[in-house]
Enzyme design. Structure first.
Site, mmCIF file in Angstrom:
data_model
loop_
_atom_site.group_PDB
_atom_site.id
_atom_site.type_symbol
_atom_site.label_atom_id
_atom_site.label_comp_id
_atom_site.label_asym_id
_atom_site.label_seq_id
_atom_site.Cartn_x
_atom_site.Cartn_y
_atom_site.Cartn_z
ATOM 1 N N GLN A 191 -18.342 4.744 3.644
ATOM 2 C CA GLN A 191 -18.893 5.941 4.295
ATOM 3 C C GLN A 191 -18.752 5.929 5.820
ATOM 4 O O GLN A 191 -18.523 6.957 6.419
ATOM 5 C CB GLN A 191 -20.374 6.087 3.935
ATOM 6 N N HIS B 292 -1.636 3.875 -1.806
ATOM 7 C CA HIS B 292 -2.715 4.822 -1.507
ATOM 8 C C HIS B 292 -2.797 5.949 -2.534
ATOM 9 O O HIS B 292 -3.846 6.521 -2.755
ATOM 10 C CB HIS B 292 -2.553 5.407 -0.105
ATOM 11 N N GLU C 124 0.806 -1.232 0.000
ATOM 12 C CA GLU C 124 0.000 0.000 0.000
ATOM 13 C C GLU C 124 0.841 1.286 0.000
ATOM 14 O O GLU C 124 0.357 2.356 0.337
ATOM 15 C CB GLU C 124 -0.990 -0.024 1.178
ATOM 16 N N ARG D 54 2.580 -8.744 4.373
ATOM 17 C CA ARG D 54 1.630 -8.210 3.379
ATOM 18 C C ARG D 54 2.451 -7.647 2.224
ATOM 19 O O ARG D 54 3.084 -6.586 2.342
ATOM 20 C CB ARG D 54 0.732 -7.145 4.005
ATOM 21 N N TYR E 81 3.596 2.008 1.849
ATOM 22 C CA TYR E 81 4.278 2.396 3.098
ATOM 23 C C TYR E 81 5.770 2.057 2.998
ATOM 24 O O TYR E 81 6.229 1.513 1.988
ATOM 25 C CB TYR E 81 3.614 1.700 4.293
HETATM 26 C C1 LIG Z 1 -11.253 1.497 8.681
HETATM 27 C C2 LIG Z 1 -10.154 0.775 7.961
HETATM 28 C C3 LIG Z 1 -8.853 0.830 8.450
HETATM 29 C C4 LIG Z 1 -7.824 0.130 7.815
HETATM 30 N N1 LIG Z 1 -6.585 0.127 8.370
HETATM 31 C C5 LIG Z 1 -5.611 -0.670 7.823
HETATM 32 C C6 LIG Z 1 -4.354 -0.799 8.458
HETATM 33 O O1 LIG Z 1 -4.090 -0.229 9.524
HETATM 34 N N2 LIG Z 1 -3.426 -1.589 7.861
HETATM 35 C C7 LIG Z 1 -3.690 -2.266 6.693
HETATM 36 O O2 LIG Z 1 -2.825 -2.990 6.204
HETATM 37 N N3 LIG Z 1 -4.873 -2.153 6.076
HETATM 38 C C8 LIG Z 1 -5.853 -1.385 6.623
HETATM 39 N N4 LIG Z 1 -7.075 -1.307 6.013
HETATM 40 C C9 LIG Z 1 -7.305 -2.023 4.734
HETATM 41 C C10 LIG Z 1 -7.904 -3.411 4.977
HETATM 42 O O3 LIG Z 1 -6.984 -4.258 5.634
HETATM 43 C C11 LIG Z 1 -8.327 -4.078 3.664
HETATM 44 O O4 LIG Z 1 -7.204 -4.244 2.854
HETATM 45 C C12 LIG Z 1 -9.359 -3.275 2.885
HETATM 46 O O5 LIG Z 1 -10.365 -2.800 3.739
HETATM 47 C C13 LIG Z 1 -9.991 -4.125 1.786
HETATM 48 O O6 LIG Z 1 -10.527 -5.308 2.282
HETATM 49 P P1 LIG Z 1 -12.105 -5.497 2.589
HETATM 50 O O7 LIG Z 1 -12.821 -5.317 1.287
HETATM 51 O O8 LIG Z 1 -12.198 -6.902 3.119
HETATM 52 O O9 LIG Z 1 -12.484 -4.456 3.560
HETATM 53 C C14 LIG Z 1 -8.110 -0.607 6.636
HETATM 54 C C15 LIG Z 1 -9.416 -0.636 6.145
HETATM 55 C C16 LIG Z 1 -10.430 0.034 6.791
HETATM 56 C C17 LIG Z 1 -11.814 -0.064 6.247
HETATM 57 S S1 SF4 Z 2 -20.860 -1.238 4.534
HETATM 58 FE FE1 SF4 Z 2 -19.844 -0.613 6.397
HETATM 59 S S2 SF4 Z 2 -17.872 -1.613 6.437
HETATM 60 FE FE2 SF4 Z 2 -18.712 -1.791 4.389
HETATM 61 S S3 SF4 Z 2 -17.774 -0.099 3.349
HETATM 62 FE FE3 SF4 Z 2 -19.771 0.641 4.038
HETATM 63 S S4 SF4 Z 2 -19.325 1.547 6.029
HETATM 64 FE FE4 SF4 Z 2 -17.540 0.359 5.490
#
Ligand SMILES: Cc1cc2nc3c(=O)[nH]c(=O)nc-3n(C[C@H](O)[C@H](O)[C@H](O)COP(=O)(O)O)c2cc1C
Ligand code: SF4
Length: 653
Positions: free
Chosen positions: A336, A249, A161, A211, A163
């Site tokens: 959101q 990002h 990502e 990761r 970092y």
């Molecule tokens: C609120 C929030 C905080 C996150 N913080 C991190 C983080 O600290 N480190 C990280 O590697 N990814 C972080 N992510 C990314 C998630 O690990 C994940 O890659 C991303 O949400 C996509 O997966 P999903 O569709 O299952 O949510 C964050 C995501 C969300 C929604």
């Molecule tokens: S449904 Fe909830 S967890 Fe999923 S993207 Fe929207 S606010 Fe985030």
């Protein structure tokens, strides 16, 4: 299948579901520790096999913001014991994510391989000295050592990502001339030395997850061949599990937003899996058991990461395993409630589940005195209020004038990229039945109901605000809802009035395909291919009265995507404009004092909404009458506020 166990060296995972790392905003400060414990506990209790915490920096300079959390002291060990114990109590495993933010760190002391500023950060980083690199490696190892002391089952080293570790890997940000820059061997040295140093400091049973950025999605990122070499060298260095990283990002490609088709990046995990022999985790927009199982059954990954889906429903796994899949509250990828909150330094939560990360703040205790409650309106607010009230043990009746439930959900799910609202509506309809809510459609509210019920919740929603534009006999000014419902015939040159969320939804509705396939999505955004130019038959104009950027009030994580889509489709945007009249010559507007005629044949008003509050007004003072959602306040109403207010009203009755 998701329910299969996985044996990892000395650790057994009870199934294939991993909660992906999420920084919730509860990590900082001592005062939130009970909330964070409750958050993790709920997800472990819900059956998730392994949780990964939000990112903690191994040192001060790697913190994302000056107040972000780090993990390196005995104080942290003491505080985190509460988290690891809570997860272990429910049979889950938990790993700490170690994240050095590098040039994304939002403070003036940030560091990176080279002094190249990130386009998304006002702070230019300093180039890391050799001694600083060596210290950082030691700091990672020390934090991992402390994490084991705190009871963690492992660490996840954040190498994607964009970092720090990712910045060292990619020529885009690594211009160093020493042993940490130049050749691939040198660029991956930091990652390898961190993994080796961690391995040397922790016990054999302690897991190291890495990761790895499989697709950087930026110019001059690592190539697929380089990623393959990085992965196999990292495995040799001691990595036990690989997690898939997608996109920096700063990449201008959507990677997790709702328009990303579910499972869009499974190919990346498959590629990673083909070059390593340890388990691989698939990520991003895997939001249903079916998608997860398709990936596992196809052998494209060994484990499935769900981050946001576990905000939406902490009981995801248990419901799946108990054949209650219809009861899963599905994440719709809107960002959101979660990421958009984090970017505003607010606690993450969830649009469809406002109790997420607020488990201790907003409990829904059983009512001591069961009441007879009427809910008027079966849109997002009314549906969710009915479910919450019934969960509390009240006897609930839900009425709606229409023949169909859903209200604004029915419009939202027609917008390309918002199809997942289908899941939310299906979830509520199933819950109504499960919770024995009496649903009466094609039923209007009448005064006699006031005496029949103990409490009445009005959730009568909104209707579009009408455009006040002189148009003589030209009848081609439509409201957004009639367009979405397909009730009107549109021309080829269209002016959209309004540049808020609905205006941008209208752009997507008029120019994008519904339900894109993964391949269509990839070609639209040029993911590992040339982007395909768009052929639009219609010319769209987007107009707004105010000055400034279009979509400025849209969420930080999605606003840029909506603007980009409008650009891809050649939408002409005009700000600061007054609408004068509309006739067969077109739409006359005044911009900066100058009058011009736009050659449009159709006008669509997306200029906000007004409350459907006519039935409520006569009872406004009555103590047993409650008003929620758009009926209470139409300005800036969305499903997030509607469901949040539904929860709060249910808690109060
Ligand atoms: C609120 C929030 C905080 C996150 N913080 C991190 C983080 O600290 N480190 C990280 O590697 N990814 C972080 N992510 C990314 C998630 O690990 C994940 O890659 C991303 O949400 C996509 O997966 P999903 O569709 O299952 O949510 C964050 C995501 C969300 C929604
Ligand atoms: S449904 Fe909830 S967890 Fe999923 S993207 Fe929207 S606010 Fe985030």
């Amino acid at each position: 299948m998701l329910e299969q166990q996985l044996q990892l060296k000395h650790t057994q995972l009870r199934n294939r579901l991993v909660m992906g790392s999420m920084h919730t905003g509860l990590e900082e400060g001592w005062h939130n520790r009970k909330r964070l414990r409750a958050f993790y506990e709920a997800r472990a209790k819900g059956g998730t096999a392994m949780l990964i915490t939000g990112g903690y920096s191994p040192n001060l300079r790697g913190k994302l913001t000056p107040i972000s959390s780090s993990f390196n002291s005995y104080y942290d060990v003491f505080k985190h014991r509460a988290y690891t114990d809570a997860v272990h109590k429910h049979g889950g495993k938990i790993c700490l994510q170690l994240l050095h933010a590098g040039r994304y760190a939002y403070h003036p002391f940030n560091q990176a391989p080279s002094a190249i500023q990130a386009p998304i950060n006002p702070y230019k980083p300093k180039e890391m000295s050799l001694s600083s690199i060596k210290k950082t490696i030691k700091d990672f190892a020390h934090s991992a050592y402390m994490a084991e002391k705190a009871g963690y089952d492992g660490v996840e080293v954040m190498g994607s990502e964009g970092y720090l570790i990712n910045e060292f890997m990619a020529p885009h940000t690594n211009k160093r001339k020493d042993e940490f820059g130049g050749s691939l061997e040198n660029r991956m040295r930091l990652a390898l030395e961190i993994v080796k140093a961690v391995r040397a400091k922790v016990s054999d049973k302690f897991l190291i997850i890495f990761r790895l950025s499989v697709m950087d999605l930026i110019p001059d990122g690592s190539t697929p061949d380089e990623v393959a070499i990085q992965a196999s060298e990292l495995e040799k260095a001691g990595v036990d599990i690989f997690n898939t990283g997608i996109g920096w990002h700063e990449a201008r490609v959507p990677t997790i937003a709702s328009m990303v088709p579910p499972g869009a990046f499974k190919e990346a995990s498959k590629r990673l899996k083909s070059v390593v022999s340890v388990p691989v985790i698939a990520v991003n927009r895997i939001n249903t058991p079916d998608i997860a199982n398709d990936i596992l059954n196809a052998g494209e990954a060994d484990l499935i990461s769900m981050a946001r889906p576990l905000l939406a429903d902490p009981e995801f796994f248990n419901k799946y395993q108990n054949d209650q899949t219809k009861q899963i509250n599905i994440c719709i990828g809107c960002n959101q409630g979660c990421l958009d909150h984090v970017f505003k330094n607010k606690r993450a939560t969830c649009l469809v589940n406002p109790q997420a990360a607020f488990e201790l703040d907003y409990p829904l205790d059983k009512a001591t005195n069961s009441k007879n409650v009427l809910v008027v309106g079966a849109g997002p607010a009314g549906l969710s209020a009915s479910c919450y009230l019934a969960q509390k043990g009240h006897k609930v009746t839900l009425i709606d004038q229409k023949a169909q439930m859903g209200g604004q959900f029915n419009l939202a799910m027609q917008i390309p990229g918002k199809e997942d609202f289908n899941h939310t509506l299906a979830y509520f309809i199933n819950e109504l039945e499960r919770l024995d809510v009496a649903v009466k459609l094609e039923t209007s509210y009448n005064e006699s109901m006031l005496t029949q019920y103990d409490d009445i919740v009005f959730a009568t929603g909104v209707r579009p605000r009408e455009a006040s534009i002189k148009c003589g006999d030209n009848k081609r000014v439509f409201a957004y809802d009639e367009v979405i419902r397909g009730e009107v015939e549109l021309g080829n040159s269209i002016a959209i009035l309004g540049a808020g969320g609905i205006g941008f939804d209208m752009v997507a509705f008029l120019s994008e395909h519904k339900s894109q396939t993964i391949d269509e999505f990839k070609t639209q955004w040029g993911i590992e291919c040339e982007p395909k130019p768009h052929k639009d038959e219609r010319q769209l104009y987007m107009l707004k009265r105010s000055s400034g950027r279009f979509g400025s009030e849209l969420g930080k994580t999605t606003g840029w995507i909506h603007r980009q889509v409008a650009k891809q489709h050649g939408v002409k945007q005009i700000a600061d404009c007054q609408y004068q009249s509309f006739d067969s010559n077109g739409l006359t507007i005044t911009v900066g004092g100058e009058t011009q005629v736009l050659p449009v044949d159709t006008v669509i008003a997306c200029i906000g909404q007004v409350s459907n509050d006519e039935v409520v007004k006569p009872h406004a003072e009555n103590a047993k009458v409650h008003v929620i959602g758009g009926a209470k306040l139409a300005a800036a109403i969305d499903a997030k506020r509607a469901i949040f207010e539904a929860l709060q009203i249910a808690r109060s009755i």
